[in-house]
Design a protein around this motif. Sequence first.
Motif, PDB file in Angstrom:
ATOM      1  N   ILE A   1       0.780  -1.274   0.045  1.00 24.41           N
ATOM      2  CA  ILE A   1       0.058  -0.122   0.188  1.00 24.41           C
ATOM      3  C   ILE A   1       0.876   1.276   0.019  1.00 24.41           C
ATOM      4  O   ILE A   1       0.293   2.332  -0.316  1.00 24.41           O
ATOM      5  CB  ILE A   1      -1.153   0.313   1.097  1.00 24.41           C
ATOM      6  CG1 ILE A   1      -0.177  -0.153   2.606  1.00 24.41           C
ATOM      7  CG2 ILE A   1      -1.997  -1.114   0.992  1.00 24.41           C
ATOM      8  CD1 ILE A   1      -1.329  -0.015   3.678  1.00 24.41           C
ATOM      9  N   ASP A   2       2.170   1.143   0.285  1.00 24.40           N
ATOM     10  CA  ASP A   2       2.954   2.348   0.349  1.00 24.40           C
ATOM     11  C   ASP A   2       3.477   2.683  -1.138  1.00 24.40           C
ATOM     12  O   ASP A   2       4.182   3.901  -1.060  1.00 24.40           O
ATOM     13  CB  ASP A   2       4.227   2.178   1.270  1.00 24.40           C
ATOM     14  CG  ASP A   2       3.793   1.963   2.664  1.00 24.40           C
ATOM     15  OD1 ASP A   2       2.746   2.630   3.122  1.00 24.40           O
ATOM     16  OD2 ASP A   2       4.512   1.136   3.269  1.00 24.40           O
ATOM     17  N   TYR A   3       3.042   1.882  -2.068  1.00 20.84           N
ATOM     18  CA  TYR A   3       3.769   2.115  -3.578  1.00 20.84           C
ATOM     19  C   TYR A   3       2.771   3.088  -4.288  1.00 20.84           C
ATOM     20  O   TYR A   3       1.362   3.134  -3.901  1.00 20.84           O
ATOM     21  CB  TYR A   3       3.735   0.976  -4.278  1.00 20.84           C
ATOM     22  CG  TYR A   3       4.970   0.275  -3.940  1.00 20.84           C
ATOM     23  CD1 TYR A   3       6.137   0.431  -4.366  1.00 20.84           C
ATOM     24  CD2 TYR A   3       4.827  -0.896  -2.942  1.00 20.84           C
ATOM     25  CE1 TYR A   3       7.348  -0.142  -3.997  1.00 20.84           C
ATOM     26  CE2 TYR A   3       6.014  -1.401  -2.521  1.00 20.84           C
ATOM     27  CZ  TYR A   3       7.147  -1.259  -3.201  1.00 20.84           C
ATOM     28  OH  TYR A   3       8.241  -2.155  -2.643  1.00 20.84           O
ATOM     29  N   GLU A   4       3.082   4.069  -5.159  1.00 21.18           N
ATOM     30  CA  GLU A   4       2.387   4.900  -5.844  1.00 21.18           C
ATOM     31  C   GLU A   4       1.217   4.083  -6.600  1.00 21.18           C
ATOM     32  O   GLU A   4       1.554   3.052  -7.098  1.00 21.18           O
ATOM     33  CB  GLU A   4       3.373   5.684  -6.904  1.00 21.18           C
ATOM     34  CG  GLU A   4       2.502   6.807  -7.461  1.00 21.18           C
ATOM     35  CD  GLU A   4       3.771   7.389  -8.727  1.00 21.18           C
ATOM     36  OE1 GLU A   4       3.182   7.937  -9.812  1.00 21.18           O
ATOM     37  OE2 GLU A   4       4.983   7.131  -8.436  1.00 21.18           O
ATOM     38  N   LEU A   5       0.200   4.807  -6.835  1.00 25.95           N
ATOM     39  CA  LEU A   5      -0.918   4.421  -7.727  1.00 25.95           C
ATOM     40  C   LEU A   5      -0.774   4.495  -9.081  1.00 25.95           C
ATOM     41  O   LEU A   5       0.027   5.505  -9.516  1.00 25.95           O
ATOM     42  CB  LEU A   5      -2.188   5.192  -7.488  1.00 25.95           C
ATOM     43  CG  LEU A   5      -2.827   4.872  -6.213  1.00 25.95           C
ATOM     44  CD1 LEU A   5      -4.331   5.772  -6.026  1.00 25.95           C
ATOM     45  CD2 LEU A   5      -3.243   3.436  -5.992  1.00 25.95           C
TER      46      LEU A   5
END
Length: 155
Positions: free
Chosen positions: A111-115
């Motif tokens: 969830i910490d990665y960019e969309l």
Amino acid sequence: MTKIRFLFRLSLLSILIGATSCLLASTAMAEEYVSVVKDGVNIRSGPDTTKEILWTVFKGFPLQVTDQQGNWSKVVDYEGDTGWIASSLLAKEKTLIVKVETANLRVGAGIDYELVASAKHGVVFKPLETEGDWVKVKHADGTTGWVASRLLWPN
């Protein structure tokens, strides 16, 4: 007496082996996931072209095969709906479908990665790889990204 006991044990062993084989065969069948080979394929109420059309699916739509009868497969979809489809319209290629309202695709597995993008309910992807509870997927338009597996079916 010994011969009868031996025959009883042999019969019991045969029954147990047969039951185990049936259980393993039904388990293997219950976990066969397939995808539809073309657009506009009908899912029917029974294994025959004269049976009622329950719904129509598109190319790549994932299904789980639960039974087979002749040239027909009984299937269930991601919403739990069941029906019958001609087996020739199924491919062994596994695809995944978004089962929630919206699923985010990310650059990495977490969830910490960019969309990268968002996908709506019912969008289909090809799985590429997995990492923990995340699946890297590819859409037909070429978009790739990582999605939490709990948001997809089958997972």
